[in-house]
Design a protein around this motif. Structure first.
Motif, mmCIF file in Angstrom:
data_model
loop_
_atom_site.group_PDB
_atom_site.id
_atom_site.type_symbol
_atom_site.label_atom_id
_atom_site.label_comp_id
_atom_site.label_asym_id
_atom_site.label_seq_id
_atom_site.Cartn_x
_atom_site.Cartn_y
_atom_site.Cartn_z
ATOM 1 N N UNK A 169 0.882 -1.223 0.042
ATOM 2 C CA UNK A 169 0.146 -0.006 -0.087
ATOM 3 C C UNK A 169 0.869 0.951 0.050
ATOM 4 N N UNK A 170 0.321 2.082 -0.826
ATOM 5 C CA UNK A 170 1.205 3.266 -1.074
ATOM 6 C C UNK A 170 0.322 4.713 -0.797
ATOM 7 N N UNK A 171 0.543 5.693 -0.124
ATOM 8 C CA UNK A 171 -0.215 6.696 -0.009
ATOM 9 C C UNK A 171 0.692 8.103 -0.468
ATOM 10 N N UNK A 172 1.594 8.545 0.252
ATOM 11 C CA UNK A 172 2.362 9.641 0.015
ATOM 12 C C UNK A 172 3.835 9.211 -0.765
ATOM 13 N N UNK A 173 4.031 7.760 -0.687
ATOM 14 C CA UNK A 173 4.983 7.350 -1.236
ATOM 15 C C UNK A 173 6.319 7.354 -0.225
ATOM 16 N N UNK A 174 6.145 8.141 0.840
ATOM 17 C CA UNK A 174 7.308 8.337 1.932
ATOM 18 C C UNK A 174 8.088 6.917 2.239
ATOM 19 N N UNK A 175 7.261 6.059 2.509
ATOM 20 C CA UNK A 175 7.697 4.744 3.047
ATOM 21 C C UNK A 175 8.723 4.242 1.963
ATOM 22 N N UNK A 176 8.189 4.131 0.657
ATOM 23 C CA UNK A 176 8.642 3.431 -0.341
ATOM 24 C C UNK A 176 10.197 4.094 -0.598
ATOM 25 N N UNK A 177 9.984 5.757 -0.506
ATOM 26 C CA UNK A 177 11.478 6.465 -0.928
ATOM 27 C C UNK A 177 12.424 6.077 0.408
ATOM 28 N N UNK A 178 11.908 5.995 1.750
ATOM 29 C CA UNK A 178 12.784 5.750 2.719
ATOM 30 C C UNK A 178 13.507 4.451 2.632
#
Ligand SMILES: Nc1ncnc2c1ncn2[C@@H]1O[C@H](COP(=O)(O)OP(=O)(O)OP(=O)(O)O)[C@@H](O)[C@H]1O
Ligand SMILES: O=P(O)(O)OC[C@H]1O[C@H](OP(=O)(O)OP(=O)(O)O)[C@H](O)[C@@H]1O
Ligand SMILES: [Mg+2]
Length: 298
Positions: A169-178
């Motif tokens: 699940x993605x919303x802002x994309x911050x977790x992917x980026x991190x």
């Protein structure tokens, strides 16, 4: 638990909890959720709130154990597919789409992965929580892969050497980026919904559900609407009204001590952006106020 009381399942702790509790409160349901109790009884309505893990909510509704449940469409879809495969009960009704819990379920790979389309994942290992939604997508794309089921921390799987790619699940994309990942394919879009069990409820319970649904509409419409007040020169009244987004007919009132200006009040179905406010100003509008609306009934 009495059969006469409406049973509503909500997520105990997580992304949907706060918004769900806020919505129930805004709908006038008084309930003390400050304790750790699994079941909370409403003080002013025949309603019991069950607080569980979100994964359990669709099953509780499909088995008819609970009447209503607030759930993400992704979890509902996954459980429906899982039960479909196992030949278990899946019947339910989605009675309301909600304006929170919006997210997408996406494939992501390492930033330096040379992604040329879903075929690039052929033969690779993909970590995910929602294995059935992923399976449907990959089968439709005709790409063979191995799935690695993780119930959390999916984003760390590539770095930990557990998988080559992830679907999460993605919303802002911050977790992917991190985690040094890039989103390459959106395979499902989800919001929270209110689901109801398939089997008919008693008349009393159904009346209560209908009342709740009307109130949810009132709360959701109000949340998206604004009450706009401004003073406008009479000469530009039409031009100013035309700028107000998705609005009803405005109320125009005399302004004490002014012959050429009036006060204009309007309920707008959308927010008023800064750009529009600046254009209103150019047309001579002043004292522009944009106020939130708590409840609405049309
Ligand atoms: N980043 C996000 N932004 C918005 N909604 C989200 C986001 N992540 C998840 N959701 C939605 O909220 C639901 C619950 O997410 P959450 O991360 O709290 O689940 P969980 O960790 O499985 O919780 P539980 O402990 O209840 O099993 C998801 O299934 C999805 O529908
Ligand atoms: O794109 P973002 O805005 O960064 O959001 C995405 C993250 O949100 C969810 O997890 P959550 O933070 O709810 O925690 P969880 O992993 O404990 O479920 C989801 O599983 C992602 O990890
Ligand atoms: Mg869960």
């Amino acid at each position: 638990m009495s059969e006469q009381r409406l049973r509503i399942a909500i997520q105990k702790k997580g992304r949907l909890s706060d918004s769900t509790v806020k919505l129930l409160k805004a709908c006038g349901i008084k309930v003390n959720l400050n304790t750790q109790r699994l079941i909370a009884h409403s003080e002013n309505m025949p309603i019991d709130i069950l607080r569980v893990r979100d994964d359990d909510i669709p099953g509780l509704i499909m088995d008819g154990v609970v009447d209503l449940g607030f759930i993400g469409q992704n979890v509902l879809e996954e459980e429906s597919m899982m039960r479909g495969v196992a030949g278990e009960a899946t019947a339910h009704k989605v009675v309301k789409e909600l304006n929170f819990g919006g997210c997408r379920f996406s494939l992501a790979v390492d930033n330096d992965f040379d992604y040329q389309g879903v075929q690039s994942l052929s033969g690779l290992r993909i970590a995910t929580t929602y294995i059935h939604i992923l399976k449907r997508f990959m089968e439709e794309a005709n790409v063979p892969y191995t799935s690695c089921m993780l119930t959390g921390s999916v984003e760390v799987a590539p770095r930990a050497g557990l998988a080559d790619a992830i679907c999460d699940l993605v919303s802002t994309g911050a977790t992917l980026e991190a985690n040094g990942l890039k989103e390459v394919e959106v395979i499902y879009r989800s919001t929270a919904v209110l689901m109801q069990r398939e089997k008919a409820l008693s008349n009393e319970k159904q009346c209560l559900v209908d009342k709740l649904l009307t109130r949810i509409d009132g709360v959701q419409t109000a949340k998206e609407s604004k009450y706009i007040m401004l003073n406008a020169p009479k000469a530009n009244l039409q031009a100013i009204s035309d700028l107000l987004p998705g609005s009803d007919l405005p109320t125009v009132m005399e302004l004490a001590g002014s012959d050429d200006h009036v006060a204009l009040h309007v309920v707008s179905k959308e927010n008023l952006f800064w750009e529009t406010m600046e254009q209103l100003k150019v047309l001579g509008a002043s004292s522009i106020l944009v106020l939130p609306i708590e409840k609405m009934m049309e």
